[in-house]
Design an enzyme around this catalytic site. Structure first.
Site, PDB file in Angstrom:
ATOM      1  N   LYS A 127     -34.677 -64.536  18.587  1.00 29.20           N
ATOM      2  CA  LYS A 127     -33.354 -64.924  18.062  1.00 29.20           C
ATOM      3  C   LYS A 127     -32.798 -66.060  18.903  1.00 29.20           C
ATOM      4  O   LYS A 127     -33.064 -66.164  20.106  1.00 29.20           O
ATOM      5  CB  LYS A 127     -32.363 -63.746  18.047  1.00 29.20           C
ATOM      6  CG  LYS A 127     -31.884 -63.225  19.413  1.00 29.20           C
ATOM      7  CD  LYS A 127     -30.660 -63.895  19.980  1.00 29.20           C
ATOM      8  CE  LYS A 127     -30.644 -63.756  21.485  1.00 29.20           C
ATOM      9  NZ  LYS A 127     -29.610 -64.292  22.248  1.00 29.20           N
TER      10      LYS A 127
ATOM     11  N   ASP B  12     -28.918 -56.831  20.865  1.00 24.87           N
ATOM     12  CA  ASP B  12     -29.621 -57.764  19.978  1.00 24.87           C
ATOM     13  C   ASP B  12     -30.683 -57.085  19.119  1.00 24.87           C
ATOM     14  O   ASP B  12     -31.333 -57.755  18.303  1.00 24.87           O
ATOM     15  CB  ASP B  12     -30.344 -58.841  20.807  1.00 24.87           C
ATOM     16  CG  ASP B  12     -29.381 -59.774  21.527  1.00 24.87           C
ATOM     17  OD1 ASP B  12     -28.262 -59.978  21.026  1.00 24.87           O
ATOM     18  OD2 ASP B  12     -29.769 -60.286  22.587  1.00 24.87           O
TER      19      ASP B  12
HETATM   20  O1  C5P Z   1     -27.109 -54.735  25.154  1.00 30.46           O
HETATM   21  P1  C5P Z   1     -28.021 -55.302  26.189  1.00 30.46           P
HETATM   22  O2  C5P Z   1     -28.856 -54.253  26.845  1.00 30.46           O
HETATM   23  O3  C5P Z   1     -28.852 -56.445  25.682  1.00 30.46           O
HETATM   24  O4  C5P Z   1     -27.083 -55.912  27.300  1.00 30.46           O
HETATM   25  C1  C5P Z   1     -27.580 -56.283  28.567  1.00 30.46           C
HETATM   26  C2  C5P Z   1     -26.395 -56.585  29.484  1.00 30.46           C
HETATM   27  O5  C5P Z   1     -25.754 -57.789  29.037  1.00 30.46           O
HETATM   28  C3  C5P Z   1     -25.306 -55.560  29.492  1.00 30.46           C
HETATM   29  O6  C5P Z   1     -25.577 -54.571  30.440  1.00 30.46           O
HETATM   30  C4  C5P Z   1     -24.077 -56.372  29.867  1.00 30.46           C
HETATM   31  O7  C5P Z   1     -24.061 -56.645  31.245  1.00 30.46           O
HETATM   32  C5  C5P Z   1     -24.348 -57.691  29.176  1.00 30.46           C
HETATM   33  N1  C5P Z   1     -23.727 -57.779  27.842  1.00 30.46           N
HETATM   34  C6  C5P Z   1     -22.335 -57.905  27.755  1.00 30.46           C
HETATM   35  N2  C5P Z   1     -21.746 -57.996  26.520  1.00 30.46           N
HETATM   36  C7  C5P Z   1     -22.490 -57.994  25.398  1.00 30.46           C
HETATM   37  C8  C5P Z   1     -23.896 -57.865  25.468  1.00 30.46           C
HETATM   38  C9  C5P Z   1     -24.481 -57.764  26.712  1.00 30.46           C
HETATM   39  O8  C5P Z   1     -21.633 -57.929  28.767  1.00 30.46           O
HETATM   40  N3  C5P Z   1     -21.891 -58.097  24.199  1.00 30.46           N
END
Ligand code: C5P
Length: 298
Positions: A11, A141
């Protein structure tokens, strides 16, 4: 059925609008995703014990990919098994064609592909909504990896609705031999905005219009990434290839998600090849186009 292979796309964020950090540590997003033609494949095979192996395709470096239960693909398989109340081990094999820790949601693509591969292997009757909910538990994602195309993402990115897109967009994807951690980029965003009012994010109307009309030039004008300054603070050396891409006539240049991958929008494939040639000294260039479909059983 003894094994199922699923392909899932990388993506990019055409626009990544980031709001003020929430109480749970995540940031509210208003993003326009696009799936592009860099893909990974996951094969799920009936086995006596749970297992995970991995190879890198097309020069993808997999040395940082964990091969234990912390791998997002393995977590996806185990989450689906727990949800369905079944205990049938699978051996997963990842063929990773999406660069690792690049801001291209490579791990999320593996997780989306694994959910679909295991659901197919186990012949589960799951609705798209059920799969999307499990995907959202795994990562922000992951639901988009199931849907693909061009889509709006809200919430922390996990609430996905397709966007009308009549275009084809040719991208140069420039990757480096270092990664940027997503939490580190968001933490830097918070530092840069400390004491400043951060408005609720929105997807710009001109971007939605550009996609609906399939206008490459109007899309180039509407691209944006609120994490860009944070990622540039963590990796100032990205400024040079971004500038070089524009000098080499790219229509637009931006950081992909939390980076460090840099994206350059081109008029068409031939133009993308010319831009890529000019960028080859900065890192590894690949040419990709979008939108492409989400996770697909092969
Ligand atoms: O959801 P994912 O595991 O991909 O997110 C990884 C990290 O990215 C989260 O722990 C957070 O620190 C950050 N994040 C965030 N806000 C989002 C998506 C991700 O702060 N909308």
């Amino acid at each position: 059925m003894a094994e199922v292979t699923v392909q899932a796309p990388a993506k990019i964020n055409l626009h990544l609008g980031v709001g003020p950090v929430r109480a749970d540590g995540f940031h509210p997003l208003a993003t326009a995703y696009q799936a592009i033609s860099l893909t990974s494949r996951v094969t799920a095979r009936v086995a006596d014990a749970w297992g995970l192996t991995c190879t890198g395709l097309d020069g993808v470096d997999i040395t940082e990919v964990p091969l234990d239960d912390t791998n997002l693909a393995m977590r996806a398989a185990r989450l689906l098994a727990a949800h369905a109340g079944i205990d049938r081990p699978v051996a997963l094999h990842l063929d990773k064609g999406i660069p690792v820790a690049g801001g291209l949601a490579g791990g999320s693509a593996d997780a989306a592909a694994t959910l679909l591969a295991c659901a197919t292997l186990w012949q589960l009757e799951l609705s798209a909504g059920d799969l999307a909910r499990l995907a959202g538990e795994l990562g922000s994602d992951v639901p988009f990896g199931l849907v693909g195309g061009s889509a709006a993402g809200h919430g922390r990115g996990e609430l996905v609705t397709p966007l009308r897109d009549r275009g084809r967009y040719d991208w140069v994807v420039l990757t480096f031999d270092f990664g940027v951690s997503t939490p580190a980029a968001y933490a830097e965003f918070d530092r840069l905005h400390a004491g400043i009012h951060v408005p609720d994010p929105e997807i710009p109307e001109p971007l939605v219009d550009a996609l609906a009309r399939g206008s490459v030039r109007d899309l180039a004008e509407a691209l944006g990434n609120d994490l860009h300054p944070a990622t540039l603070r963590l990796r100032p050396e990205l400024a040079e290839p971004l500038r070089a891409g524009l000098e080499a006539s790219a229509l637009a240049a931006l950081v992909s998600g939390s980076g460090p991958t840099c994206l350059f929008l081109a008029e068409d494939r031939d133009h993308a090849e010319r831009v890529a040639t000019a960028l080859a000294t900065y890192g590894r260039t690949r040419i990709a186009h979008g939108p492409v479909s989400g996770a697909t059983v092969l």
